[in-house]
Design an enzyme around this catalytic site. Structure first.
Site, PDB file in Angstrom:
ATOM      1  N   GLY A  95     -50.721 -24.019  29.131  1.00 52.27           N
ATOM      2  CA  GLY A  95     -51.779 -25.016  29.084  1.00 52.27           C
ATOM      3  C   GLY A  95     -51.233 -26.420  28.995  1.00 52.27           C
ATOM      4  O   GLY A  95     -51.902 -27.315  28.456  1.00 52.27           O
ATOM      5  N   ALA A  96     -50.015 -26.627  29.507  1.00 52.17           N
ATOM      6  CA  ALA A  96     -49.302 -27.897  29.342  1.00 52.17           C
ATOM      7  C   ALA A  96     -48.839 -28.429  30.693  1.00 52.17           C
ATOM      8  O   ALA A  96     -49.085 -27.835  31.739  1.00 52.17           O
ATOM      9  CB  ALA A  96     -48.097 -27.683  28.425  1.00 52.17           C
ATOM     10  N   ARG A 114     -33.877 -27.057  28.236  1.00 52.64           N
ATOM     11  CA  ARG A 114     -32.712 -27.462  29.024  1.00 52.64           C
ATOM     12  C   ARG A 114     -31.398 -27.164  28.303  1.00 52.64           C
ATOM     13  O   ARG A 114     -30.388 -26.851  28.930  1.00 52.64           O
ATOM     14  CB  ARG A 114     -32.809 -28.949  29.352  1.00 52.64           C
ATOM     15  CG  ARG A 114     -33.829 -29.276  30.438  1.00 52.64           C
ATOM     16  CD  ARG A 114     -34.123 -30.752  30.488  1.00 52.64           C
ATOM     17  NE  ARG A 114     -34.819 -31.189  29.277  1.00 52.64           N
ATOM     18  CZ  ARG A 114     -34.963 -32.459  28.919  1.00 52.64           C
ATOM     19  NH1 ARG A 114     -34.414 -33.410  29.659  1.00 52.64           N
ATOM     20  NH2 ARG A 114     -35.616 -32.780  27.824  1.00 52.64           N
ATOM     21  N   TYR A 170     -50.484 -28.300  34.313  1.00 55.28           N
ATOM     22  CA  TYR A 170     -50.995 -27.060  34.903  1.00 55.28           C
ATOM     23  C   TYR A 170     -52.515 -26.978  34.698  1.00 55.28           C
ATOM     24  O   TYR A 170     -53.118 -27.814  34.035  1.00 55.28           O
ATOM     25  CB  TYR A 170     -50.271 -25.859  34.310  1.00 55.28           C
ATOM     26  CG  TYR A 170     -48.881 -25.673  34.886  1.00 55.28           C
ATOM     27  CD1 TYR A 170     -48.606 -24.633  35.775  1.00 55.28           C
ATOM     28  CD2 TYR A 170     -47.847 -26.550  34.558  1.00 55.28           C
ATOM     29  CE1 TYR A 170     -47.336 -24.472  36.316  1.00 55.28           C
ATOM     30  CE2 TYR A 170     -46.577 -26.400  35.096  1.00 55.28           C
ATOM     31  CZ  TYR A 170     -46.328 -25.361  35.974  1.00 55.28           C
ATOM     32  OH  TYR A 170     -45.067 -25.213  36.516  1.00 55.28           O
TER      33      TYR A 170
END
Length: 247
Positions: free
Chosen positions: A54-55, A194, A58
């Site tokens: 939900g971030a 990352r 998107y």
């Protein structure tokens, strides 16, 4: 709203993003069912659970944000209750389908990635958490940023497991930054993205106080292993160094 920049094509090209259109109610019902079907398929395939994204611009995020949700029906209208409706429906439907204990939700309040705009994220995300807090989800995965201190604001409203991320759109999260989040009680766990790509043995490096390898940014979103799965582990580097010394 067409996002700025270019998409990543399967053949290495950079095509323009497709201009979006407003979803019909049938489209929305189909999308909710697509989330349900995908979650069921994942569990059937052997996954322990799924995380709803939900971030980061998107679909769920597009219903929450100011400049992408311009609807004038019950899924928009500028109302907080309407703006969160799609997110709540998806979370409840997937939780009902596979069990709330198998479901996590990732949110990035105030994240401007891909042109998203949320002038005042607080009321929207507080209302969203109030609606889903009692469902018993496996966890909430929440990103923090300088524009809106989501962890500090929302931690008191979430009574389940909370995973914090403080490296969104910035430098990769350090061990010290993660430890500070835990020490402040802002999250139960800290996620690393990352940092894990360029350091496949990240926990071991943290434990040993070893230096971290920088990510090969030039090869992100390209094809092949280079820049993704070709980073040596610390033990490999030590063996290589010992071999070089002995010879």
């Amino acid at each position: 709203m067409r996002p700025p920049g270019h998409a990543h094509g399967p053949d290495g090209t950079k095509p323009d993003y497709v201009a979006p259109r407003e979803m019909t109610r049938d489209d929305i019902r189909t999308a909710v069912q697509d989330f349900v079907d995908a979650a069921r398929n994942a569990v059937t395939a052997g996954f322990d659970g799924v995380e709803l994204h939900g971030a980061n611009s998107y679909l769920i995020h597009q219903f929450l944000a100011d400049n992408t949700n311009l609807r004038d029906d019950e899924y928009g209208r500028g109302s907080v209750a309407d703006r969160i409706r799609f997110a709540v429906e998806v979370v409840r439907a997937v939780a009902d389908a596979i069990g709330a204990e198998r479901l996590g939700l990732r949110l990035s309040p105030g994240n401007p990635q891909f042109g998203m705009a949320e002038a005042d994220p607080g009321p929207v995300y507080r209302a969203l958490l109030d609606e889903i807090d009692g469902l018993g989800l496996a966890y909430l995965h929440l990103t923090d940023n300088d524009r809106y201190p989501a962890l500090a604001d929302l931690r008191p409203r979430w009574h389940g497991l909370l995973i914090g991320n403080v490296g969104e759109n910035g430098d990769p999260t350090t061990r010290e930054a993660g430890e500070a989040v835990l020490a402040a009680g802002l999250a139960d766990l800290v996620s690393y993205g990352r940092g894990f790509i360029s350091n496949p043995d990240l926990p071991e490096r943290f434990a040993a106080g070893a230096p971290l390898q920088e990510i090969d940014a030039a090869h992100l979103y390209t094809h092949g292993a280079e820049g993704y799965t070709d980073y040596p582990a610390l033990t490999d580097l030590l063996v290589s160094a010992q071999t070089s010394t002995s010879t």
